[in-house]
Design a protein around this motif. Structure first.
Motif, short mmCIF file in Angstrom:
data_model
loop_
_atom_site.label_atom_id
_atom_site.label_comp_id
_atom_site.label_asym_id
_atom_site.label_seq_id
_atom_site.Cartn_x
_atom_site.Cartn_y
_atom_site.Cartn_z
N UNK A 136 0.96 -1.37 -0.15
CA UNK A 136 0.26 -0.17 0.08
C UNK A 136 0.85 1.29 0.06
N UNK A 137 0.21 2.54 -0.35
CA UNK A 137 1.02 3.66 -0.36
C UNK A 137 1.32 4.04 0.95
N UNK A 138 2.17 5.23 1.15
CA UNK A 138 2.51 5.46 2.41
C UNK A 138 1.22 6.43 2.91
N UNK A 139 0.31 6.85 1.91
CA UNK A 139 -0.71 7.61 2.69
C UNK A 139 -1.89 6.61 3.36
N UNK A 140 -2.03 5.59 2.75
CA UNK A 140 -2.62 4.46 3.50
C UNK A 140 -2.20 4.11 4.93
N UNK A 141 -0.77 4.22 5.10
CA UNK A 141 -0.39 3.79 6.67
C UNK A 141 -0.51 5.08 7.56
N UNK A 142 -0.33 6.21 6.74
CA UNK A 142 -0.82 7.34 7.70
C UNK A 142 -2.18 7.34 7.96
N UNK A 143 -3.27 7.01 7.21
CA UNK A 143 -4.59 7.19 7.54
C UNK A 143 -4.87 5.91 8.56
N UNK A 304 -9.15 4.81 -0.47
CA UNK A 304 -8.68 5.38 -1.64
C UNK A 304 -7.14 5.36 -1.84
N UNK A 305 -6.53 5.29 -0.72
CA UNK A 305 -5.12 5.33 -1.04
C UNK A 305 -4.55 3.92 -0.84
N UNK A 306 -5.37 2.94 -0.63
CA UNK A 306 -5.02 1.89 -0.26
C UNK A 306 -4.22 0.95 -1.62
N UNK A 307 -4.44 1.24 -2.70
CA UNK A 307 -3.95 0.68 -3.83
C UNK A 307 -2.43 0.79 -3.81
N UNK A 308 -1.60 -0.41 -3.91
CA UNK A 308 -0.27 -0.27 -3.96
C UNK A 308 0.27 0.14 -5.16
N UNK A 309 1.52 0.45 -4.98
CA UNK A 309 2.16 1.03 -6.15
C UNK A 309 2.57 -0.07 -7.58
N UNK A 310 2.59 0.23 -8.57
CA UNK A 310 2.40 -0.58 -9.64
C UNK A 310 3.92 -0.56 -10.30
#
Length: 310
Positions: A136-143, A304-310
């Motif tokens: 997941x993106x960093x934003x997900x972990x922040x949330x 919304x921010x949970x999609x990991x990097x591709x």
């Protein structure tokens, strides 16, 4: 890597959305566990069923229902590779979590325990990332961290308002163990859900646990008169909290992604408070609603921010 075709992308989005809603439904079933357990066990002034009997009895009841379900649906025998994740789910959800929580609650208050167990969503997400290799993106972990901190702050505020305070106790280690046990059970159960289906996963978990839970329920059977409402509470936690709730929860984790759907657990403390209003007559205040809205916002943003990097 090329983007997915529009129909496949739309189907994937709908599947993830349905998974999120199933997760919310499961959390709603789990949330009512708190007031129903209070009805089952009673208070120190008016005790009803033993907490140990509730722990073993609910799992044994779910196990009996699970046997009927597996026979009625002609479930195939388990494969060898499915035994490990199911065994981990048994240790985590059917035995580890309730037993560690029960021991801890002999020492600390329920409000104190709520502060530590509020970290369950973050722990589940972290274990999902580790065990299932979900990114997941960093934003997900922040949330996820912000949402967990909101729940912790709310629990602390309520504890102080009720005069309980909060200080480190050795029982906090048991609560942390309970959180980890539940998280491990959730993730390993979700791991075999695509093969077995959500219903059969929790059914096999409950059946495998029967050699422990059935004798435990027999040995702790109440020896005194118990109010009808206490039996109603036990039936609820046995049928809905330990069984049907997991139908929705495991399927939601599998469809929507365990890392993302796990964050719906942040709503559980607030749904429990809402359920306690009609069931136990507890008051509902503006502060509770404010924190609930803030937590909902972190869950939606985190999705919304949970999609990991591709």
């Amino acid at each position: 890597m090329s983007a997915l075709p529009a129909p496949e992308r739309t189907f994937g989005m709908r599947r993830e959305t349905l998974g999120m809603w199933l997760g919310v439904l499961g959390v709603a079933f789990f949330a009512v566990t708190l007031p129903m357990t209070r009805m089952a066990t009673g208070t120190q002034a008016a005790p009803q069923l033993s907490p140990w009997f509730v722990t073993f009895g609910r799992a044994a009841l779910a196990g009996a229902l699970s046997i009927l379900f597996l026979l009625a649906t002609r479930a195939p025998r388990l494969e060898r590779h499915q035994l490990k994740p199911l065994g981990m789910a048994v240790l985590g959800n059917a035995i580890g979590y309730p037993l560690l929580l029960g021991y801890a609650l002999r020492v600390v208050t329920a409000s104190h325990a709520a502060v530590v167990t509020a970290l369950l969503p973050l722990a589940t997400a972290a274990i999902a990332a580790w065990v299932l290799h979900q990114r997941a993106r960093l934003g997900f972990w922040v949330c996820a961290v912000v949402g967990s901190l909101l729940v912790v702050a709310f629990s602390l505020l309520r504890a102080y308002q009720q005069g309980h305070g909060f200080g480190f106790e050795w029982a906090d280690l048991l609560l942390v163990g309970a959180v980890l046990a539940a998280s491990v059970g959730y993730i390993y159960g979700a791991q075999v859900t695509p093969e077995l289906g959500a219903e059969r996963v929790i059914c096999w978990v409950c059946v495998i646990a029967l050699p422990v839970t059935l004798p435990g329920a027999w040995l702790t059977w109440p020896q005194h008169a118990v109010a009808f409402s206490a039996w109603v509470g036990l039936v609820y936690v046995g049928v809905f909290s330990m069984w049907i709730g997991f139908f929705a929860w495991y399927r939601g984790l599998a469809m929507g992604g365990a890392l993302r759907v796990s964050q719906t657990q942040l709503l559980q403390p607030f749904l429990s408070i809402l359920a306690a209003v009609p069931l136990l007559g507890e008051p509902l205040d503006v502060v509770t609603l404010g924190f609930a809205l803030a937590v909902v916002a972190t869950v939606l943003i985190g999705k919304k921010l949970s999609q990991g990097p591709r």
